[in-house]
Design a protein around this motif. Structure first.
Motif, short mmCIF file in Angstrom:
data_model
loop_
_atom_site.label_atom_id
_atom_site.label_comp_id
_atom_site.label_asym_id
_atom_site.label_seq_id
_atom_site.Cartn_x
_atom_site.Cartn_y
_atom_site.Cartn_z
N GLU A 2 0.83 -1.23 0.00
CA GLU A 2 0.00 0.00 0.00
C GLU A 2 0.85 1.26 0.00
OE1 GLU A 2 -2.27 -0.56 3.55
OE2 GLU A 2 -2.92 -2.53 2.83
N VAL A 3 2.12 1.12 0.34
CA VAL A 3 2.99 2.31 0.40
C VAL A 3 3.52 2.60 -1.00
CG1 VAL A 3 5.04 3.33 1.43
CG2 VAL A 3 3.64 1.74 2.75
N MET B 150 2.89 5.16 8.34
CA MET B 150 2.42 4.05 7.51
C MET B 150 3.48 2.95 7.40
SD MET B 150 0.89 4.94 3.80
CE MET B 150 -0.08 3.71 2.96
N VAL C 26 5.96 12.38 -1.14
CA VAL C 26 5.56 11.40 -2.16
C VAL C 26 5.15 12.15 -3.42
CG1 VAL C 26 4.25 9.29 -2.52
CG2 VAL C 26 4.43 10.26 -0.23
N ALA D 51 4.42 11.91 4.45
CA ALA D 51 5.29 11.19 3.51
C ALA D 51 5.15 9.68 3.66
CB ALA D 51 6.75 11.60 3.73
N PRO E 96 8.93 14.97 5.76
CA PRO E 96 7.85 15.94 5.91
C PRO E 96 6.53 15.25 6.27
CG PRO E 96 8.31 15.57 3.59
CD PRO E 96 9.37 14.84 4.36
N PRO E 97 5.54 16.00 6.75
CA PRO E 97 4.26 15.42 7.11
C PRO E 97 3.64 14.70 5.90
CG PRO E 97 4.38 17.69 7.85
CD PRO E 97 5.59 17.45 7.01
N1 LIG Z 1 4.06 6.70 0.39
C1 LIG Z 1 2.73 6.72 0.49
N2 LIG Z 1 1.97 5.92 -0.27
C2 LIG Z 1 0.63 5.91 -0.16
N3 LIG Z 1 -0.05 6.69 0.69
C3 LIG Z 1 0.64 7.52 1.49
C4 LIG Z 1 2.06 7.58 1.43
N4 LIG Z 1 2.49 8.48 2.31
C5 LIG Z 1 1.40 8.96 2.91
N5 LIG Z 1 0.28 8.39 2.43
C6 LIG Z 1 -1.10 8.71 2.83
O1 LIG Z 1 -1.04 9.76 3.76
C7 LIG Z 1 -1.50 9.37 5.05
C8 LIG Z 1 -0.57 9.91 6.13
O2 LIG Z 1 0.67 9.22 6.07
P1 LIG Z 1 1.56 9.03 7.35
O3 LIG Z 1 0.73 9.19 8.56
O4 LIG Z 1 2.32 7.79 7.21
O5 LIG Z 1 2.52 10.27 7.22
P2 LIG Z 1 3.70 10.72 8.17
O6 LIG Z 1 4.92 10.77 7.33
O7 LIG Z 1 3.71 9.87 9.35
O8 LIG Z 1 3.28 12.21 8.52
P3 LIG Z 1 3.50 13.07 9.87
O9 LIG Z 1 4.87 13.62 9.80
O10 LIG Z 1 2.47 14.12 9.76
O11 LIG Z 1 3.28 12.16 11.00
C9 LIG Z 1 -1.53 7.88 5.01
O12 LIG Z 1 -2.56 7.36 5.80
C10 LIG Z 1 -1.75 7.56 3.55
O13 LIG Z 1 -3.11 7.60 3.26
#
Ligand SMILES: Nc1ncnc2c1ncn2[C@@H]1O[C@H](COP(=O)(O)OP(=O)(O)OP(=O)(O)O)[C@@H](O)[C@H]1O
Ligand SMILES: [Mg+2]
Length: 512
Positions: free
Chosen positions: A194-195, A227, A392, A223, A220-221
């Motif tokens: 899914e990533v 996940m 992404v 990314a 960054p947020p």
């Molecule tokens: N590489 C990816 N592929 C597919 N979906 C993604 C990807 N990155 C983020 N998403 C989507 O964005 C949402 C938020 O991702 P995630 O919580 O992993 O981000 P994060 O990097 O932890 O952000 P933060 O710094 O805000 O915590 C996920 O639930 C997903 O739906």
């Protein structure tokens, strides 16, 4: 008359057998309890008296002395009630004293005589089994976890009356039976496919899983850091029966058994950043295991690393190094295992957009410095693999191409782990990883060729790597070679390992 029953007490994950000796005779009412018992155990007197009275066994004209032996083991918890009540009934001639011989009794009583469930029944049974106990009686509400213990005839009981009847030769107590084992991969596991994009981070995740290396993701947020971290347990080999029992035993002590079945899934714990030091490493009443022990054999995920209290992070240093945590108490030490894979995630700066090509970072240099300073150097030094995630790209999100599924990556991880276990020649694949190689084995197992050694020497010079960081690069290079199916560590393996020391390379600062 004297009657003796067995019970158990816990010090951390370790169970001690306790002999409950009760002397009972007719006389002016008197009830004494001796043997290094804490308050909850001493209160047992009140519950036992009332529960026995509910069964028509009144202690108005009885003298009862209870001794919990051995005297030098601290007795904690309320689980002695059942043994005390049974032995008191034996001592006063209401049940045959022989019926108690060699039987382990665990259970708290209510005033009306019902047997209450307890935390830590599983580790107590495992400890008793190791000491040769063959028969045990536990609260019916703890049936599922109790049924996991093979080699002991475990019976369950709902009320004291039911127990006394059985001891007098009445209907036998039912055998503890549990549900079948939880099949792997059912329910909550998210899949790596899914990533989208993030090939660098996916590779880092695979290396971390293969060698048991602690991992830091910076990006960054949105990314995909959170996940990715959630998908790490699915990349690890399933738990062996022994490890699964150990994990379940720790959760039993914490009162956190979520499932009534044995799970071979690796634990995944993601405490909130407001977690206290005790919450993280354990302590308090009992004492209870902390997050480091609840994630034993699994993954501890610290999301938003910079927001955690510094004192809490500092407390992680010792368990990360030793794989166990010892909590000192007034009379005893409690030890819990804590061999976990640490995964941390953070943004590169407070606003999160530093280094992002499309958005402007609004943080001042001072704020960025203060933010980064929150991560303690010694903690970072214990993280083998650092990886920076770019935002992404929309093409990756919309494209049809999916990344590899967790099962495909897990097969490679299992292969690499099997090589590690074989090389070390002891323990199981799950126990011995490159990350936990003792320094004395490092030279033999992670020997470099001349080119690799030159490359690493240059990196040490250029990046001012500490001795610990040097060892970590070697270990990571070993894992990369193992994933590659190579017995020798070759220069490309060393180069990739050096590339995963992002923070040492100062790449983050450069990105700004
Ligand atoms: N590489 C990816 N592929 C597919 N979906 C993604 C990807 N990155 C983020 N998403 C989507 O964005 C949402 C938020 O991702 P995630 O919580 O992993 O981000 P994060 O990097 O932890 O952000 P933060 O710094 O805000 O915590 C996920 O639930 C997903 O739906
Ligand atoms: Mg996140």
């Amino acid at each position: 008359m004297l009657a003796t029953a067995l019970s158990a007490t816990l010090a951390g994950l370790q169970a001690h057998l306790v002999r409950v000796e009760v002397e009972g005779r007719r006389g002016p009412p008197y009830f004494e309890l001796v043997g290094l018992a804490e308050a909850a155990v001493r209160e047992s007197r009140v519950r036992v008296k009332s529960a026995l009275a509910q069964c028509g066994l009144f202690l108005w004209e009885c003298q009862v002395v209870v001794n919990l032996a051995p005297a030098d083991v601290k007795k904690t918890g309320s689980g002695f009630d059942l043994a005390i009540a049974a032995a008191a009934a034996g001592a006063l001639g209401h049940v045959p004293a022989e019926a108690l011989a060699g039987v382990l009794f665990i259970g708290e009583l209510s005033l009306e005589g019902t047997v209450q469930p307890l935390r830590g029944v599983l580790p107590q049974l495992l400890g008793a089994r190791a000491r040769g106990v063959k028969r045990a009686i536990v609260p019916r509400a703890n049936e599922a976890e109790a049924s996991l213990v093979e080699g002991v005839d475990v019976r369950t009981v709902g009320t004291l009356g039911e127990l006394l009847e059985a001891l007098r030769g009445g209907p036998e107590l039912p055998v503890a039976v549990g549900a079948a084992e939880l099949p792997r991969g059912q329910g909550t596991l998210d899949d790596l496919s899914e990533v989208r994009g993030q090939s660098g981070a996916r590779r880092a995740l695979e290396i971390a899983a293969a060698g048991g290396h602690n991992l830091l993701m910076i990006g960054p947020p949105g990314a995909g850091k959170t996940m990715l971290a959630r998908r790490l347990p699915g990349l690890l080999p399933p738990l062996s029966t022994e490890d699964a029992l150990e994990v379940t035993a720790i959760h039993s002590i914490a009162g956190l058994l979520s499932s009534t079945r044995l799970s071979r899934e690796r634990p995944f714990r993601a405490p909130h950043h407001t977690v206290s030091e005790v919450g993280l490493v354990g302590g308090g009443d009992g004492p209870r295991p902390g997050e480091v022990s609840l994630s034993h054999h699994g993954v501890l995920f610290l999301d938003e690393l910079a927001e955690f209290r510094r004192s809490a992070l500092e407390a992680l240093r010792q368990p990360l190094e030793d794989g166990v945590i010892t909590i000192s108490r007034a009379y005893a030490k409690a030890t819990f295992p804590a061999r976990l894979l640490l995964v941390c995630a953070m943004n590169p700066c407070p606003c999160g957009w530093m280094g992002d090509g499309t958005r402007r970072c609004a943080c001042t240099t001072d704020r960025v410095r203060a933010y980064r300073a929150k991560m303690s150097g010694p903690l970072l030094d214990r993280i083998d693999v650092h990886v920076v995630l770019p935002p992404v790209e929309v093409a990756a999100l919309q494209g049809a191409a999916r990344g590899e599924a967790s099962a495909v990556v897990r097969a490679r991880v299992e292969g690499a782990r099997a090589v590690q276990a074989q090389r070390v020649g002891r323990g199981e694949a799950t126990a011995m990883t490159n990350a936990s190689l003792p320094p004395r084995d490092l030279e033999r197992i992670a020997a470099l060729c001349a080119d690799g050694a030159r490359m690493l020497a240059a990196a040490v010079e250029r990046l001012a790597l500490s001795a610990r960081a040097y060892g970590k690069v070697l270990r990571v290079a070993r894992t990369i070679a193992d994933l590659d199916g190579s017995t020798a560590i070759r220069p490309p393996h060393v180069a990739e390992a050096i590339g995963l020391r992002v923070l040492d390379r100062g790449a983050l600062a450069a990105a700004a």
